[in-house]
Design a protein around this motif. Structure first.
Motif, PDB file in Angstrom:
ATOM      1  N   VAL A 126       0.847  -1.194   0.000  1.00 41.34           N
ATOM      2  CA  VAL A 126       0.000   0.000   0.000  1.00 41.34           C
ATOM      3  C   VAL A 126       0.885   1.247   0.000  1.00 41.34           C
ATOM      4  N   ARG A 127       0.551   2.194  -0.864  1.00 43.71           N
ATOM      5  CA  ARG A 127       1.251   3.479  -0.855  1.00 43.71           C
ATOM      6  C   ARG A 127       0.225   4.609  -0.937  1.00 43.71           C
ATOM      7  N   LEU A 128       0.587   5.720  -0.351  1.00 47.43           N
ATOM      8  CA  LEU A 128      -0.311   6.870  -0.303  1.00 47.43           C
ATOM      9  C   LEU A 128      -0.229   7.672  -1.593  1.00 47.43           C
ATOM     10  N   LEU A 129      -1.387   8.047  -2.124  1.00 45.97           N
ATOM     11  CA  LEU A 129      -1.454   8.942  -3.274  1.00 45.97           C
ATOM     12  C   LEU A 129      -1.803  10.363  -2.843  1.00 45.97           C
ATOM     13  N   SER A 130      -2.162  10.525  -1.579  1.00 43.19           N
ATOM     14  CA  SER A 130      -2.462  11.847  -1.030  1.00 43.19           C
ATOM     15  C   SER A 130      -1.505  12.126   0.117  1.00 43.19           C
ATOM     16  N   GLU A 131      -1.631  13.305   0.733  1.00 41.43           N
ATOM     17  CA  GLU A 131      -0.710  13.684   1.797  1.00 41.43           C
ATOM     18  C   GLU A 131      -0.860  12.762   3.001  1.00 41.43           C
ATOM     19  N   ASP A 132       0.240  12.592   3.717  1.00 39.90           N
ATOM     20  CA  ASP A 132       0.221  11.721   4.890  1.00 39.90           C
ATOM     21  C   ASP A 132       0.017  12.497   6.182  1.00 39.90           C
ATOM     22  N   THR A 133      -0.049  13.831   6.089  1.00 36.77           N
ATOM     23  CA  THR A 133      -0.264  14.679   7.255  1.00 36.77           C
ATOM     24  C   THR A 133      -1.310  15.727   6.911  1.00 36.77           C
ATOM     25  N   PHE A 134      -2.293  15.886   7.768  1.00 39.20           N
ATOM     26  CA  PHE A 134      -3.344  16.862   7.497  1.00 39.20           C
ATOM     27  C   PHE A 134      -4.046  17.225   8.799  1.00 39.20           C
ATOM     28  N   GLU A 135      -4.796  18.305   8.754  1.00 37.89           N
ATOM     29  CA  GLU A 135      -5.563  18.769   9.906  1.00 37.89           C
ATOM     30  C   GLU A 135      -7.047  18.656   9.595  1.00 37.89           C
ATOM     31  N   ILE A 136      -7.807  18.141  10.554  1.00 33.02           N
ATOM     32  CA  ILE A 136      -9.252  18.010  10.395  1.00 33.02           C
ATOM     33  C   ILE A 136      -9.930  18.852  11.471  1.00 33.02           C
ATOM     34  N   PRO A 137     -10.811  19.767  11.089  1.00 32.88           N
ATOM     35  CA  PRO A 137     -11.514  20.573  12.102  1.00 32.88           C
ATOM     36  C   PRO A 137     -12.509  19.725  12.882  1.00 32.88           C
ATOM     37  N   GLY A 138     -13.047  20.300  13.933  1.00 32.05           N
ATOM     38  CA  GLY A 138     -14.032  19.573  14.727  1.00 32.05           C
ATOM     39  C   GLY A 138     -15.231  19.158  13.901  1.00 32.05           C
ATOM     40  N   ASP A 139     -15.671  17.903  14.079  1.00 35.83           N
ATOM     41  CA  ASP A 139     -16.796  17.335  13.327  1.00 35.83           C
ATOM     42  C   ASP A 139     -16.543  17.351  11.821  1.00 35.83           C
ATOM     43  N   GLY A 140     -15.275  17.251  11.419  1.00 34.97           N
ATOM     44  CA  GLY A 140     -14.929  17.237  10.003  1.00 34.97           C
ATOM     45  C   GLY A 140     -14.391  15.887   9.571  1.00 34.97           C
ATOM     46  N   SER A 141     -14.057  15.782   8.290  1.00 34.68           N
ATOM     47  CA  SER A 141     -13.521  14.535   7.744  1.00 34.68           C
ATOM     48  C   SER A 141     -12.522  14.853   6.643  1.00 34.68           C
ATOM     49  N   HIS A 142     -11.738  13.848   6.281  1.00 35.35           N
ATOM     50  CA  HIS A 142     -10.718  14.006   5.245  1.00 35.35           C
ATOM     51  C   HIS A 142     -10.603  12.691   4.486  1.00 35.35           C
ATOM     52  N   SER A 143     -10.526  12.781   3.161  1.00 39.11           N
ATOM     53  CA  SER A 143     -10.432  11.592   2.320  1.00 39.11           C
ATOM     54  C   SER A 143      -8.971  11.272   2.024  1.00 39.11           C
ATOM     55  N   VAL A 144      -8.627  10.003   2.165  1.00 41.95           N
ATOM     56  CA  VAL A 144      -7.268   9.525   1.915  1.00 41.95           C
ATOM     57  C   VAL A 144      -7.306   8.563   0.730  1.00 41.95           C
ATOM     58  N   LEU A 145      -6.471   8.809  -0.270  1.00 36.08           N
ATOM     59  CA  LEU A 145      -6.428   7.970  -1.466  1.00 36.08           C
ATOM     60  C   LEU A 145      -5.207   7.061  -1.416  1.00 36.08           C
TER      61      LEU A 145
END
Length: 358
Positions: free
Chosen positions: A252-271
């Motif tokens: 498995v390898r990441l196609l998106s960033e490996d570090t990110f910030e998510i606000p409260g009650d938020g989400s982030h998609s990882v490819l």
């Protein structure tokens, strides 16, 4: 001795309340949590508060466990145990969580504890979670933190002043300065914060099959091919968090960033890009996730994490200790008497135990 037992009970209760409140604010189950859905009805209804034993993670069939999966925290019963992990199921659900292949078996490291059961029934407070959810919806994080500071200040300063008559009698007692108690409370607060932060660490997992019938069913892929997978990382807390993700397999390898910030009650998609092995069988892939409250600059946390995932916790400890120290001097916390233990006793045992009073 009776008073000593009472004091110990009070300290344990304060630790329980501090870690529980921190867990609710950060949406990280620690010692107590509540059901968000009706999947465990009638054992645990939606909105019921239940208590957690965080020291018990190895489960057996029939145990109710709290575990993390990619869409959040879940409380379900162990339905079966396989080599890959636990097969789980809600008491009110027809199928298991793993039946359609969306969720992989739950591993022991994904489990943060088991629901406390007494006499075959889980220890719950009916409707307790509804009250907390309503409170969270009406109060933002600033008000919550402010309320905690006010409560802590009241508890810290209460009992600090004594009248002169009482001071004359206190000569026969050993005095514990206010700063000593404040230091002990500060250590407990910092330890609770670190414990809640580490409790949020976990893994995102998914399964797929390497088979010659690849493409005929979702999750089936031809050996030697590559496919893309989207995973969603969600932050259910009211505070923003920094997230660091790292695949645990070379497939498995990441196609998106490996570090990110998510606000409260938020989400982030990882490819992700997944290379399907040549051996035909079912595979389980895991993505390790570390999260940290966004109360320090992201660059500082990233620098510390690259050295060691536990180093940011040390930085948090230093920051919180500095805040406690500043508050100590600004509040002018003095040498107020908190705990009194008699010096003159007839027996050695009495001298050791005393009759400390709060």
């Amino acid at each position: 001795m009776k008073k000593l037992i009472e004091n110990v009970a009070i300290v344990l209760m304060l630790i329980f309340l501090a870690t529980s409140v921190a867990g609710f604010i950060l949406d990280r189950p620690v010692l107590v949590s509540y059901a968000y859905s009706e999947s465990m009805t009638p054992t645990i209804d939606k909105g019921d508060l239940f208590f957690i034993n965080p020291l018990s993670k190895a489960g057996d069939v029939g145990d109710i466990i709290i575990f993390h999966r990619r869409d959040g925290w879940t409380v379900h019963r162990i339905y079966a145990i396989t080599e890959e992990g636990y097969i789980t199921k809600g008491d009110n659900n027809v199928a298991t969580d793993q039946q359609d292949g969306v969720y992989p078996p739950v591993t022991e490291k994904d489990v943060i504890g088991k629901v406390i059961v007494i006499g075959g029934h889980p220890l719950v407070i009916r409707g307790g979670g509804d009250f907390i959810e309503n409170l969270r919806s009406k109060m933002n994080n600033v008000y919550i933190v402010g309320a905690l500071i006010i409560i802590g200040t009241v508890l810290t300063f209460s009992g600090g002043k004594k009248n002169k008559k009482h001071r004359k009698k206190s000569k026969r007692f050993f005095k514990v300065p206010m700063k000593t108690v404040y230091a002990a409370v500060s250590v407990l607060i910092i330890a609770g914060f670190l414990f809640v932060t580490m409790a949020s660490w976990g893994t995102l997992a998914f399964t797929y099959s390497s088979t010659l019938a690849g493409g005929q069913k979702e999750g089936w892929y031809l050996p030697g091919t590559t496919f893309e997978k989207n995973l969603s990382v969600e932050n259910h807390a009211v505070y923003p968090f920094y997230y660091f993700i790292e695949p645990k397999s070379e497939r498995v390898r990441l196609l998106s960033e490996d570090t990110f910030e998510i606000p409260g009650d938020g989400s982030h998609s990882v490819l992700l890009a997944v290379s399907v092995p040549g051996d035909t069988r079912i595979y389980r892939e895991e993505i390790e996730v570390h999260s940290y409250p966004a109360i320090l600059p992201s660059g500082t946390i990233r620098w510390a994490y690259n050295i060691d995932p536990y180093l940011p916790l040390l930085l948090y400890s230093i920051e919180l200790a500095a805040i406690m120290m500043v508050f100590y001097y600004l509040a002018g916390i003095g040498e107020g008497e908190i705990v009194r233990i008699r010096v003159r006793r007839r027996s050695i045992l009495s001298k050791i135990t005393g009759d400390g009073l709060l």
